[in-house]
Motif scaffolding. Structure first.
Motif, PDB file in Angstrom:
ATOM      1  N   ALA A 161       0.825  -1.211   0.000  1.00  0.00           N
ATOM      2  CA  ALA A 161       0.000   0.000   0.000  1.00  0.00           C
ATOM      3  C   ALA A 161       0.860   1.262   0.000  1.00  0.00           C
ATOM      4  CB  ALA A 161      -0.927  -0.012   1.213  1.00  0.00           C
ATOM      5  N   LEU A 162       1.917   1.267   0.806  1.00  0.00           N
ATOM      6  CA  LEU A 162       2.800   2.432   0.876  1.00  0.00           C
ATOM      7  C   LEU A 162       3.538   2.644  -0.442  1.00  0.00           C
ATOM      8  CD1 LEU A 162       4.083   4.718   2.472  1.00  0.00           C
ATOM      9  CD2 LEU A 162       5.744   3.076   3.385  1.00  0.00           C
ATOM     10  N   SER A 163       4.051   1.553  -1.016  1.00  0.00           N
ATOM     11  CA  SER A 163       4.771   1.686  -2.288  1.00  0.00           C
ATOM     12  C   SER A 163       3.819   2.102  -3.399  1.00  0.00           C
ATOM     13  CB  SER A 163       5.468   0.363  -2.650  1.00  0.00           C
ATOM     14  OG  SER A 163       4.520  -0.653  -2.904  1.00  0.00           O
ATOM     15  N   GLY A 164       2.581   1.626  -3.361  1.00  0.00           N
ATOM     16  CA  GLY A 164       1.605   2.001  -4.379  1.00  0.00           C
ATOM     17  C   GLY A 164       1.246   3.475  -4.318  1.00  0.00           C
ATOM     18  N   LEU A 165       1.054   3.993  -3.104  1.00  0.00           N
ATOM     19  CA  LEU A 165       0.719   5.408  -2.943  1.00  0.00           C
ATOM     20  C   LEU A 165       1.846   6.290  -3.482  1.00  0.00           C
ATOM     21  CD1 LEU A 165      -1.208   7.562  -1.807  1.00  0.00           C
ATOM     22  CD2 LEU A 165       0.037   7.400   0.358  1.00  0.00           C
ATOM     23  N   LEU A 166       3.093   5.971  -3.115  1.00  0.00           N
ATOM     24  CA  LEU A 166       4.231   6.758  -3.573  1.00  0.00           C
ATOM     25  C   LEU A 166       4.458   6.592  -5.071  1.00  0.00           C
ATOM     26  CD1 LEU A 166       6.735   6.209  -0.620  1.00  0.00           C
ATOM     27  CD2 LEU A 166       5.378   8.240  -1.118  1.00  0.00           C
ATOM     28  N   SER A 167       4.151   5.401  -5.596  1.00  0.00           N
ATOM     29  CA  SER A 167       4.301   5.168  -7.032  1.00  0.00           C
ATOM     30  C   SER A 167       3.391   6.089  -7.823  1.00  0.00           C
ATOM     31  CB  SER A 167       3.988   3.705  -7.377  1.00  0.00           C
ATOM     32  OG  SER A 167       4.964   2.845  -6.864  1.00  0.00           O
ATOM     33  N   GLY A 168       2.131   6.121  -7.444  1.00  0.00           N
ATOM     34  CA  GLY A 168       1.181   6.958  -8.164  1.00  0.00           C
ATOM     35  C   GLY A 168       1.430   8.436  -7.977  1.00  0.00           C
ATOM     36  N   LEU A 169       1.806   8.833  -6.773  1.00  0.00           N
ATOM     37  CA  LEU A 169       1.984  10.250  -6.456  1.00  0.00           C
ATOM     38  C   LEU A 169       3.266  10.816  -7.034  1.00  0.00           C
ATOM     39  CD1 LEU A 169       1.070  12.794  -4.916  1.00  0.00           C
ATOM     40  CD2 LEU A 169       2.235  11.883  -2.897  1.00  0.00           C
ATOM     41  N   GLY A 171       5.589   8.923  -9.123  1.00  0.00           N
ATOM     42  CA  GLY A 171       6.088   8.307 -10.344  1.00  0.00           C
ATOM     43  C   GLY A 171       7.297   7.424 -10.121  1.00  0.00           C
ATOM     44  N   VAL A 172       7.420   6.838  -8.952  1.00  0.00           N
ATOM     45  CA  VAL A 172       8.546   5.953  -8.639  1.00  0.00           C
ATOM     46  C   VAL A 172       8.048   4.512  -8.585  1.00  0.00           C
ATOM     47  CG1 VAL A 172       9.776   7.732  -7.372  1.00  0.00           C
ATOM     48  CG2 VAL A 172       8.197   6.251  -6.150  1.00  0.00           C
TER      49      VAL A 172
END
Length: 271
Positions: A161-169, A171-172
């Motif tokens: 969940a944490l990696s997904g949020l940062l990915s979308g926000l 672009g990582v």
């Protein structure tokens, strides 16, 4: 002019793929700064392009890891599904928040990654798990597989969940979250952690890319060569990584990431 932009995008993507191959977790965190400074793109446009490139390169790396039998695919699926569910939320937030705050957050995250890389390079032995420690996600010696328990599943889902949020926000790819978390909560060997991280990055990135494409924020003329360069460079980088010391790679990446973090922060405060 269009060809010049596409050619530069290809070269910048190659730099991302090379770093991803050498460090297993650093390519995505440099993708957006390269697009912002190299192609003069706004954060909202750079983030989905970086996500596409990192996802494509990570998918290739994960397939190679699966062929070698080192990907923990069940753990990757739990982390990846949680990340895919949350990534579109991050994409939506990136469109609603101004460039300045998002860039400042990115600089802070990148600074933390740089500090962690330099710390690991200075004392690699300290990064190893303490002997005798029983992690939440422990490998069963009899089967060679992770012993699934409720705390293990919950921690894997939280990581996703944490990696997904940062990915979308931002672009990582999220590897800078997945690799240290998976190393901390499990006793999976380092090569398995990196390969599993790439599988997760591919899954999580897919969620963000689908969200960006559906919302019309993907600039395909730049995104396609950027992703192609990343995938091709990852193949070449895997061969180079086997010949270069891990501590030196961590140190070099930490110094580059720290410098980029300062540039991003200056731009955020000035813009």
């Amino acid at each position: 002019m269009a060809w010049d932009a596409a050619g530069l995008s290809l070269l910048l993507g190659a730099a991302v793929g090379l770093v991803l191959a050498l460090t297993g977790a650093g390519g995505g965190i440099l993708a957006v700064p390269l697009l912002v400074f190299g192609l003069r793109l706004p954060m909202a446009q750079a983030a989905p392009i970086g996500l596409l490139a990192v996802g494509a390169a990570a998918a290739l790396g994960a397939l190679l890891g699966l062929r070698e039998g080192i990907v923990r695919y069940r753990a990757a699926l739990v982390i990846g599904l949680a990340g895919m569910a949350v990534a579109p939320l991050g994409v939506r937030l990136s469109r609603q928040v101004a460039d300045g705050p998002v860039m400042a957050l990115f600089a802070a995250v990148l600074g933390w990654v740089a500090w962690r890389s330099l710390r690991r390079a200075a004392a690699p032995a300290a990064a190893a798990a303490a002997p005798g420690r029983r992690p939440a996600c422990a490998i069963n010696p009899a089967t060679g597989r992770l012993a699934w328990r409720a705390p293990c599943t919950a921690l894997l889902a939280l990581t996703g969940a944490l990696s997904g949020l940062l990915s979308g926000l931002l672009g990582v790819g999220g590897g800078f979250v997945i690799v240290p978390m998976l190393s901390e909560i499990s006793n999976v060997p380092p090569r398995g952690v990196v390969a599993t991280s790439m599988a997760v990055i591919a899954l999580v990135s897919a969620g963000g890319v689908i969200g960006a494409a559906s919302q019309g924020t993907m600039a395909w003329p730049l995104a396609a060569p950027f992703a192609a360069g990343a995938a091709l460079a990852l193949l070449a980088g895997r061969q180079l990584g086997a010949r270069v010391g891990g501590a030196r790679l961590q140190q070099a990446f930490g110094l580059v990431a720290g410098g980029v973090a300062v540039l991003m922060l200056v731009r955020a405060l000035g813009g």
